[in-house]
Design an enzyme around this catalytic site. Structure first.
Site, PDB file in Angstrom:
ATOM      1  N   ASN A 272      41.538  49.153  44.060  1.00  0.00           N
ATOM      2  CA  ASN A 272      40.465  50.040  43.603  1.00  0.00           C
ATOM      3  C   ASN A 272      39.187  49.221  43.347  1.00  0.00           C
ATOM      4  O   ASN A 272      39.197  47.990  43.493  1.00  0.00           O
ATOM      5  CB  ASN A 272      40.927  50.758  42.332  1.00  0.00           C
ATOM      6  CG  ASN A 272      40.972  49.832  41.133  1.00  0.00           C
ATOM      7  OD1 ASN A 272      41.351  48.658  41.253  1.00  0.00           O
ATOM      8  ND2 ASN A 272      40.595  50.331  39.982  1.00  0.00           N
ATOM      9  N   CYS A 274      37.497  47.952  40.828  1.00  0.00           N
ATOM     10  CA  CYS A 274      37.465  46.788  39.906  1.00  0.00           C
ATOM     11  C   CYS A 274      38.640  45.847  40.101  1.00  0.00           C
ATOM     12  O   CYS A 274      38.848  44.918  39.309  1.00  0.00           O
ATOM     13  CB  CYS A 274      37.387  47.283  38.469  1.00  0.00           C
ATOM     14  SG  CYS A 274      35.821  48.094  38.097  1.00  0.00           S
ATOM     15  N   GLU A 276      41.819  45.942  39.695  1.00  0.00           N
ATOM     16  CA  GLU A 276      43.003  45.858  38.839  1.00  0.00           C
ATOM     17  C   GLU A 276      44.154  46.697  39.376  1.00  0.00           C
ATOM     18  O   GLU A 276      45.262  46.625  38.854  1.00  0.00           O
ATOM     19  CB  GLU A 276      42.669  46.282  37.402  1.00  0.00           C
ATOM     20  CG  GLU A 276      42.532  47.778  37.171  1.00  0.00           C
ATOM     21  CD  GLU A 276      41.144  48.316  37.435  1.00  0.00           C
ATOM     22  OE1 GLU A 276      40.835  49.430  36.979  1.00  0.00           O
ATOM     23  OE2 GLU A 276      40.355  47.618  38.117  1.00  0.00           O
TER      24      GLU A 276
END
Length: 551
Positions: A272, A274, A276
């Site tokens: 995704n 960011c 994570e």
């Protein structure tokens, strides 16, 4: 008795602008208390599918943890639950195959996801390189970077959920012939403003780096080596680009796939926005975070409440999967078959301050490890209980949990998200990051500048201990050495199924060699990826020091 949530002015500003229900003329129809009731009540409807009469009790428990700011789900759940859109997931990964149909199908689906408040990640590694042959037209290919620009433009014109621009992650494998163009494209600050970029770094590349040998770049269409580059020169180029602009990040893709819980279903190629949440093509994931700052009382960790919140959080997120309205059938199918959720934390820096521990201390590492190990173990127990009630996730057979003989409702249960906006709502520190400063300026909602004063610093301000406590406990992001940032990331990653959002903040005077050393240490530590940000390396940055504070 239920009490209304206590929110500061910045939290109320964000909620009124972005989250609370409004009428067609923009007039507020909802209070923050009403929002939490709407979300808790809607998500708890899932309980009726498994145990009739359970909804009201569970809705009450959900409401209490939300209104007490002990747990918050990802933004789309707060925005959309119980409303017309009902798209509740934050994270999506869409496949991009080497054809115009696939590319523009992905652009269309991206627009729908952004409109609903979600963010998207893509691997562009299957696209043929620039100047490769296009047999159907006898022309030449324009390469992955040119197509990333199309996604970027589409994002620019679709405002996310009517309130914010969408976020994207673009990933290219390090053995792609266009890797050098990809790595350097964001040196121009006007390029790809709606994208984060990461290089998918392989074990084979790291071996070439360690041995100081040449590394082959391979055309994904033909599987032929196009040219060879010195591995150390290429990694140096990546480090220099990140030093200049904060991008690209690095994603250790083979490490990610070693922890893939459903290897028989496919390989993970992307994350995704960011980074994570590594996901399979078309997968989506719902995230939620426990506020660790609220888990301390009289300098002691509230383990019992942390256990309760972990079980409630897993149940809440599994219910979100049931209640979600998915943007496409392909997304719904694989999401329901794997049922990945990502329970994480925010307020870790504030927890440490409340416990009297500096962020960059051995005690902080010990507490971080203990807390996340506890959440991981309890989340597995919670998922096992749900599996007994509701059945294991449909792709359980052949999964890593099947191999361990551990029935699970969810293929993954834990993720550490950045929680930038959620941390603001809960008036606590972001994710597992140190505090940025005791007072700083932050850009929210794209263009609103707000002054943030750390709430825990406010408590000691003007006391005789202010100077001593500030130096010892209020460790600012740029005061923490890079290796200490990485160590904190490491103790959390050891106890997290998915990945950890963590920025390695560097002072303005840091060197390219510092960046390179961060990458090498991160790989050695078994991290799934890392991102660096050198202060003032961009003209526009979300966090900056106030007038009287020097970072």
């Amino acid at each position: 008795m239920d009490t209304a949530p206590r929110l500061d002015d910045n939290a109320l500003l964000v909620l009124r602008k972005r989250y609370l229900v409004k009428d067609s003329e923009g007039k507020l129809l909802e209070t923050p208390e009403g929002m939490f009731r709407r979300v808790a009540g809607f998500i708890a409807w899932a309980e009726e599918r498994y145990r009739a009469g359970n909804r009201d009790r569970v809705a009450g428990e959900f409401y209490r943890m939300l209104s007490n700011l002990e747990f918050l789900p990802n933004s789309p759940t707060l925005m959309n639950a119980g409303r017309e859109m009902d798209q509740l997931a934050a994270c999506f990964v869409l496949p991009v195959e080497d054809s115009l149909d696939s590319i523009f199908d992905a652009v269309k689906m991206t627009a729908k996801i952004h409109q609903s408040g979600g963010g998207t990640g893509f691997s562009f590694s299957k696209l043929r390189p620039k100047n490769d042959v296009v047999a159907s037209t006898m022309g030449v290919a324009s390469g992955p970077v040119s197509f990333i620009k199309i996604f970027n433009t589409a994002t620019e014109v679709i405002k996310q959920g009517g309130t914010r621009r969408g976020a994207n992650m673009g990933i290219l494998r390090i053995d792609h012939p266009d890797i050098e163009e990809f790595v350097t494209v964001k040196k121009d600050p006007k390029e790809l403003r709606n994208f984060n970029l990461s290089v998918a770094v392989t074990d084979a590349f790291m071996e070439a780096y360690q041995g100081d040998t040449d590394f082959p770049l391979v055309n994904p269409r033909t599987q032929q080596t196009v040219k060879k580059v010195r591995a150390r020169d290429l990694f140096g180029l990546i480090a220099e680009a990140a030093w200049t602009s904060g991008e690209p990040g690095v994603l250790f893709i083979d490490t990610v796939n070693r922890h893939n819980p459903t290897p028989r279903i496919g390989d993970i190629e992307a994350t995704n926005p960011c980074a994570e949440q590594p996901l399979l093509p078309y997968e989506s994931c719902c995230l939620g975070s426990i506020n660790l700052s609220r888990m301390v009382n009289n300098s002691q960790i509230r383990w019992e409440r942390l256990r309760d919140l972990t079980h409630l959080g897993v149940r809440f997120l599994d219910d979100v999967i049931e209640m979600n309205r998915y943007p496409a059938p392909e997304i719904e199918q694989i999401t329901r078959r794997n049922r990945k959720i990502g329970l994480g934390v925010m307020g870790f820096a504030h927890m440490l301050i409340r416990l009297g521990m500096p962020y960059d201390s051995p005690e902080a590492l010990k507490v971080g490890g203990e807390v996340m190990r506890f959440i991981q173990a309890e989340s597995k127990e919670a998922s096992k209980i749900l599996a007994e009630e509701r059945g294991v996730f449909p792709n359980f057979r052949g999964s890593m949990w099947d191999a361990q003989g551990l029935p699970q409702r969810n293929a993954t249960t834990t993720t550490i998200a950045p929680t930038g906006t959620l941390g603001l709502i809960a008036d606590t520190s972001s994710g597992i990051e140190p505090i940025y400063d005791v007072a700083y300026v932050r850009i929210i909602l794209g263009d609103i500048e707000v002054k943030i004063v750390d709430p825990l610093y406010e408590e000691i301000k003007g006391t005789g201990k202010e100077r001593e406590l500030r130096a010892r406990l209020f460790r600012r992001a740029h005061e923490v050495a890079p290796i200490d940032h990485l160590r904190i990331q490491g103790v959390f990653q050891e106890n997290v199924d998915n990945a950890v959002s963590k920025t390695i903040n560097l002072p303005e005077h840091a060197t390219v060699e510092t960046v390179l050393n961060v990458y090498l240490a991160a790989y050695r530590m078994g991290l799934k990826g890392t991102t660096v940000f050198r202060d003032k390396s961009r003209d526009h940055q979300v966090l900056s020091c106030g007038e009287h504070h020097v970072c």
